[in-house]
Design a protein around this motif. Structure first.
Motif, PDB file in Angstrom:
ATOM      1  N   VAL A 307       0.976  -1.220  -0.061  1.00 54.85           N
ATOM      2  CA  VAL A 307       0.020  -0.035  -0.003  1.00 54.85           C
ATOM      3  C   VAL A 307       1.074   1.180   0.029  1.00 54.85           C
ATOM      4  CG1 VAL A 307      -1.755   1.277   1.521  1.00 54.85           C
ATOM      5  CG2 VAL A 307      -2.176  -1.314   1.074  1.00 54.85           C
ATOM      6  N   LYS A 308       1.787   1.252   0.791  1.00 51.52           N
ATOM      7  CA  LYS A 308       2.691   2.370   0.835  1.00 51.52           C
ATOM      8  C   LYS A 308       3.589   2.564  -0.376  1.00 51.52           C
ATOM      9  CE  LYS A 308       5.713   4.465   4.395  1.00 51.52           C
ATOM     10  NZ  LYS A 308       6.711   4.361   5.553  1.00 51.52           N
ATOM     11  N   GLN A 309       4.221   1.553  -0.713  1.00 55.22           N
ATOM     12  CA  GLN A 309       4.970   1.732  -1.933  1.00 55.22           C
ATOM     13  C   GLN A 309       4.009   2.319  -3.184  1.00 55.22           C
ATOM     14  OE1 GLN A 309       6.339  -2.350  -3.013  1.00 55.22           O
ATOM     15  NE2 GLN A 309       7.624  -2.141  -1.277  1.00 55.22           N
ATOM     16  N   THR A 310       2.846   1.615  -3.239  1.00 55.32           N
ATOM     17  CA  THR A 310       2.059   1.919  -4.646  1.00 55.32           C
ATOM     18  C   THR A 310       1.281   3.190  -4.493  1.00 55.32           C
ATOM     19  OG1 THR A 310       0.150   0.649  -3.540  1.00 55.32           O
ATOM     20  CG2 THR A 310       2.013  -0.288  -5.130  1.00 55.32           C
ATOM     21  N   GLY A 311       1.165   3.888  -3.304  1.00 55.46           N
ATOM     22  CA  GLY A 311       0.678   5.148  -3.288  1.00 55.46           C
ATOM     23  C   GLY A 311      -1.198   4.950  -2.917  1.00 55.46           C
ATOM     24  N   MET A 312      -1.516   3.510  -2.712  1.00 53.40           N
ATOM     25  CA  MET A 312      -2.948   3.093  -2.670  1.00 53.40           C
ATOM     26  C   MET A 312      -3.220   3.980  -1.206  1.00 53.40           C
ATOM     27  SD  MET A 312      -3.567  -0.322  -4.262  1.00 53.40           S
ATOM     28  CE  MET A 312      -2.706  -1.103  -2.980  1.00 53.40           C
ATOM     29  N   GLY A 333      -7.173  16.961  -5.229  1.00 53.07           N
ATOM     30  CA  GLY A 333      -6.031  16.635  -4.174  1.00 53.07           C
ATOM     31  C   GLY A 333      -5.642  18.079  -3.617  1.00 53.07           C
ATOM     32  N   ALA A 334      -5.061  17.976  -2.220  1.00 48.76           N
ATOM     33  CA  ALA A 334      -4.738  19.218  -1.780  1.00 48.76           C
ATOM     34  C   ALA A 334      -3.261  19.610  -2.038  1.00 48.76           C
ATOM     35  CB  ALA A 334      -5.089  19.020  -0.237  1.00 48.76           C
ATOM     36  N   ARG A 335      -2.836  20.748  -2.274  1.00 45.02           N
ATOM     37  CA  ARG A 335      -1.611  21.121  -2.410  1.00 45.02           C
ATOM     38  C   ARG A 335      -0.459  20.767  -1.215  1.00 45.02           C
ATOM     39  NH1 ARG A 335      -1.926  27.136  -4.152  1.00 45.02           N
ATOM     40  NH2 ARG A 335      -3.268  27.030  -2.361  1.00 45.02           N
ATOM     41  N   GLY A 336      -1.332  20.921  -0.042  1.00 51.46           N
ATOM     42  CA  GLY A 336      -0.260  20.610   1.362  1.00 51.46           C
ATOM     43  C   GLY A 336      -1.416  20.451   2.335  1.00 51.46           C
ATOM     44  N   ASN A 337      -0.651  20.276   3.740  1.00 51.15           N
ATOM     45  CA  ASN A 337      -1.769  19.951   4.595  1.00 51.15           C
ATOM     46  C   ASN A 337      -2.095  20.867   5.829  1.00 51.15           C
ATOM     47  OD1 ASN A 337       0.325  20.817   6.087  1.00 51.15           O
ATOM     48  ND2 ASN A 337       0.995  18.545   6.967  1.00 51.15           N
ATOM     49  N   ARG A 486      -3.200  13.110   1.177  1.00 47.85           N
ATOM     50  CA  ARG A 486      -2.482  12.091   0.857  1.00 47.85           C
ATOM     51  C   ARG A 486      -2.369  12.038  -0.631  1.00 47.85           C
ATOM     52  NH1 ARG A 486      -3.763   6.991   3.852  1.00 47.85           N
ATOM     53  NH2 ARG A 486      -5.698   7.842   4.461  1.00 47.85           N
ATOM     54  N   TYR A 487      -3.380  12.045  -1.492  1.00 48.85           N
ATOM     55  CA  TYR A 487      -3.421  12.100  -2.880  1.00 48.85           C
ATOM     56  C   TYR A 487      -2.795  13.212  -3.599  1.00 48.85           C
ATOM     57  CZ  TYR A 487      -4.713  10.677  -7.489  1.00 48.85           C
ATOM     58  OH  TYR A 487      -4.190  10.355  -8.953  1.00 48.85           O
ATOM     59  N   GLY A 488      -3.005  14.407  -2.980  1.00 50.45           N
ATOM     60  CA  GLY A 488      -2.438  15.764  -3.378  1.00 50.45           C
ATOM     61  C   GLY A 488      -0.745  15.431  -3.479  1.00 50.45           C
ATOM     62  N   ARG A 489      -0.420  14.924  -2.356  1.00 49.44           N
ATOM     63  CA  ARG A 489       1.115  14.712  -2.153  1.00 49.44           C
ATOM     64  C   ARG A 489       1.521  13.806  -3.306  1.00 49.44           C
ATOM     65  NH1 ARG A 489       1.706  12.790   3.270  1.00 49.44           N
ATOM     66  NH2 ARG A 489       0.763  14.977   4.049  1.00 49.44           N
ATOM     67  N   LEU A 490       0.966  12.718  -3.337  1.00 48.25           N
ATOM     68  CA  LEU A 490       1.376  11.817  -4.321  1.00 48.25           C
ATOM     69  C   LEU A 490       1.194  12.388  -5.885  1.00 48.25           C
ATOM     70  CD1 LEU A 490       1.580   8.448  -4.590  1.00 48.25           C
ATOM     71  CD2 LEU A 490      -0.702   8.437  -5.642  1.00 48.25           C
ATOM     72  N   LYS A 491       0.511  12.954  -5.957  1.00 43.45           N
ATOM     73  CA  LYS A 491       0.241  13.664  -7.372  1.00 43.45           C
ATOM     74  C   LYS A 491       1.470  14.646  -7.648  1.00 43.45           C
ATOM     75  CE  LYS A 491      -2.963  13.884 -10.297  1.00 43.45           C
ATOM     76  NZ  LYS A 491      -3.243  13.188 -11.409  1.00 43.45           N
TER      77      LYS A 491
END
Ligand code: ACO
Length: 494
Positions: A307-312, A333-337, A486-491
């Motif tokens: 999960v961690k490696q794949t960004g799910m 997705g958010a730009r930050g937290n 989290r999704y914003g960070r991944l993107k």
């Protein structure tokens, strides 16, 4: 002789390398497209045969035949050697007696005759088959042998198989509907952006029922049971390229091929969020999974690492899955937290502050300009901090001013509006419009927490219909927002 060094000579190999990398990427994309094409007939076939169609209302073959007759626009062929007509539709004694091409077969006959039926599908040139029937790998070694035979037949004829032991497919736009739950028991959800893949039929049904009740749109659903051929990775890859799907949610009991799944998931999450609910984390759960879909649950630690490696995004129950799926389907997705909280309820503001921190986000330090601008407009009892407590007498205008100001504030990445809609100063109808007016004018995700009963539920529906996710508790609102962070960070590659 040594080759002369110079910009020209260093540039050339780089250009060649870039060219070949591009070629490799293109070739890989072509492969993915080719594989996905083999999945398309499950969701968008030109013609369907229901094998084991029945005129008896309590039979699985009756419900499936009825679903197709009621709403599928392509050609439908009903197969049953013991009937001439079902639901006023001509019935064929066998697939080979159908005079036209059949792209998808839905098989609902007892396990022991599925093999011969599938063989007939192969001879007919069927491209994909959903096998609803149980009694295969999940039931022991004899069943496992029969399942292996199905795989051999599917390879011989190049037929993709979904199942056996599954519910199959629901597509809200083509109305392929192999779910054997009658529509008076399970209302089908409207069209939407969330796709749901489920190893378990029952979990899928629960999710769809919930979605239908809450009017949450679903693009595609697939329950793939024992995954004899088509597995979670194949479906994930297919949905990644599906223009109607924005978010993919999955229920898993085990993973058929770990490496294949991880490599597909890693690619897919670059473009679409993937939410995963995996059961079988304990010894008891793992044993239950083995007898349910014949799955090996595997180690939970390894799954967490994947999960961690794949960004799910991993969730632990249906409610979490549903909450996060709506957030990801509706909001960017958010730009930050850094989160801004606007509320008319002090207590709810404190609770949400706690939840924001628990979820690894933080309250934004609002800019001085934002605060002084609002101070000039608001009465002195308004708390000009974050959470911003607008007071129990806050009206729509106060909310609008606060919302407008935090949208403009560059110290804010996302917003949670916590509204107690029961106070007399709030005009409910125009409150929804006021919030909706901000949609599309900025790229900051917004979630709304609407605690309470009847009144909250009424406006909740209006927000949801307009793709603003709402939650009854601060914890659920913060958890869902954290998925957007989290999704914003991944993107953003962070
Ligand atoms: N071709 C076409 N139709 C045929 C054939 C044939 N060769 N042979 C028989 N039929 C017809 C039968 O005549 C019958 O129709 P009728 O009763 O109208 O005459 C129909 O096919 C069904 O056959 P039955 O023998 O009556 O079987 P039944 O309907 O009782 O059960 C079923 C079939 C539903 C596939 C059953 O074997 C089964 O597997 N049930 C469990 C399904 C399930 O739970 N799947 C997984 C869900 S998801 C999950 O939780 C993992």
């Amino acid at each position: 002789m040594a080759r002369p060094c110079g910009p020209e000579n260093t540039f050339k190999p780089l250009a060649v390398l870039l060219f070949t990398t591009k070629q490799v990427v293109k070739a890989m994309e072509k492969e993915v497209a080719k594989r996905s094409q083999t999945i398309t007939p499950f969701f968008n076939p030109r013609s369907v045969a229901v094998i084991g169609a029945s005129g008896k209302q309590k039979k699985i073959g009756y419900v499936i035949a009825k679903n197709f007759i009621e709403s599928f626009a392509g050609k439908i062929f009903l197969i049953n050697p013991n009937a001439r007509e079902i639901l006023s539709h001509q019935c064929y004694p066998s697939l080979s007696s159908v005079p036209e091409e059949v792209e998808l077969a839905v098989i609902a006959v007892p396990a022991k005759i599925v093999g011969e039926v599938l063989e007939e599908c192969g001879e007919k040139g069927v491209k994909a088959a959903v096998i609803i029937s149980s009694g295969f790998k999940e039931s022991g070694s004899d069943g496992a042998k029969m399942e292996e035979e199905l795989v051999m037949i599917s390879r011989k004829y190049n037929i993709r198989l979904m199942g056996p032991n599954c519910m199959g497919v629901f597509d809200s736009s083509t109305m392929v509907d192999t779910l054997f739950i009658p529509r008076y028991r399970l209302k089908r959800p409207p069209r939407g952006k969330i796709a749901f893949i489920s190893q378990s039929g029952a979990s899928g049904i629960a999710f769809l029922d919930w979605a239908a009740g809450e009017k949450i749109g679903i693009s595609k659903f697939a329950s793939y049971g024992n995954a004899a051929d088509v597995d979670e990775a194949d479906l994930l890859e297919f949905l990644a390229g599906d223009s109607e799907t924005k978010v993919i949610a999955m229920y898993l009991e085990g993973i058929k091929e770990g490496r294949k799944f991880a490599s597909v998931a890693r690619e897919v999450t670059k473009n679409k969020p993937v939410i995963v609910l995996k059961s079988g984390a304990t010894g008891s759960g793992a044993r239950a999974a083995l007898s349910h879909t014949g799955s090996l649950s595997g180690s939970d630690e390894i799954f967490n690492a994947v999960v961690k490696q794949t960004g799910m995004i991993r969730v632990y129950d249906w409610e979490e899955m549903f909450d996060i799926a709506r957030a990801l389907a509706y909001q960017p997705g958010a730009r930050g937290n850094r989160v801004a909280v606007i509320t008319n309820g002090g207590g709810a503001g404190v609770m949400i502050a706690d939840e924001i921190e628990k979820q690894g986000m933080k309250l934004a330090d609002l800019r001085e300009k934002t605060l002084s601008g609002l101070a000039a407009k608001f009465p002195p009892h308004v708390t000009l901090r974050n959470p911003m407590d607008l007071g129990g007498d806050a009206d729509n205008e106060r909310f609008q001013d606060a919302l407008g100001a935090v949208i403009e504030d560059d110290s804010v990445d996302s917003i949670i509006l916590v509204c107690i809609p029961h106070t007399p100063s709030i005009d409910l109808e125009s409150f929804v419009d006021m919030v909706l007016d901000t949609k599309g004018k900025n790229d900051k995700p917004l979630t709304i927490c609407l605690p309470g009963g009847r009144v909250s539920l009424e406006i909740r529906e209006l927000f949801e219909e307009n793709e603003i996710p709402t939650y009854p508790t601060p914890a659920r609102a913060a958890l869902s927002l954290s998925a957007l962070v989290r999704y914003g960070r991944l993107k953003n590659g962070a």
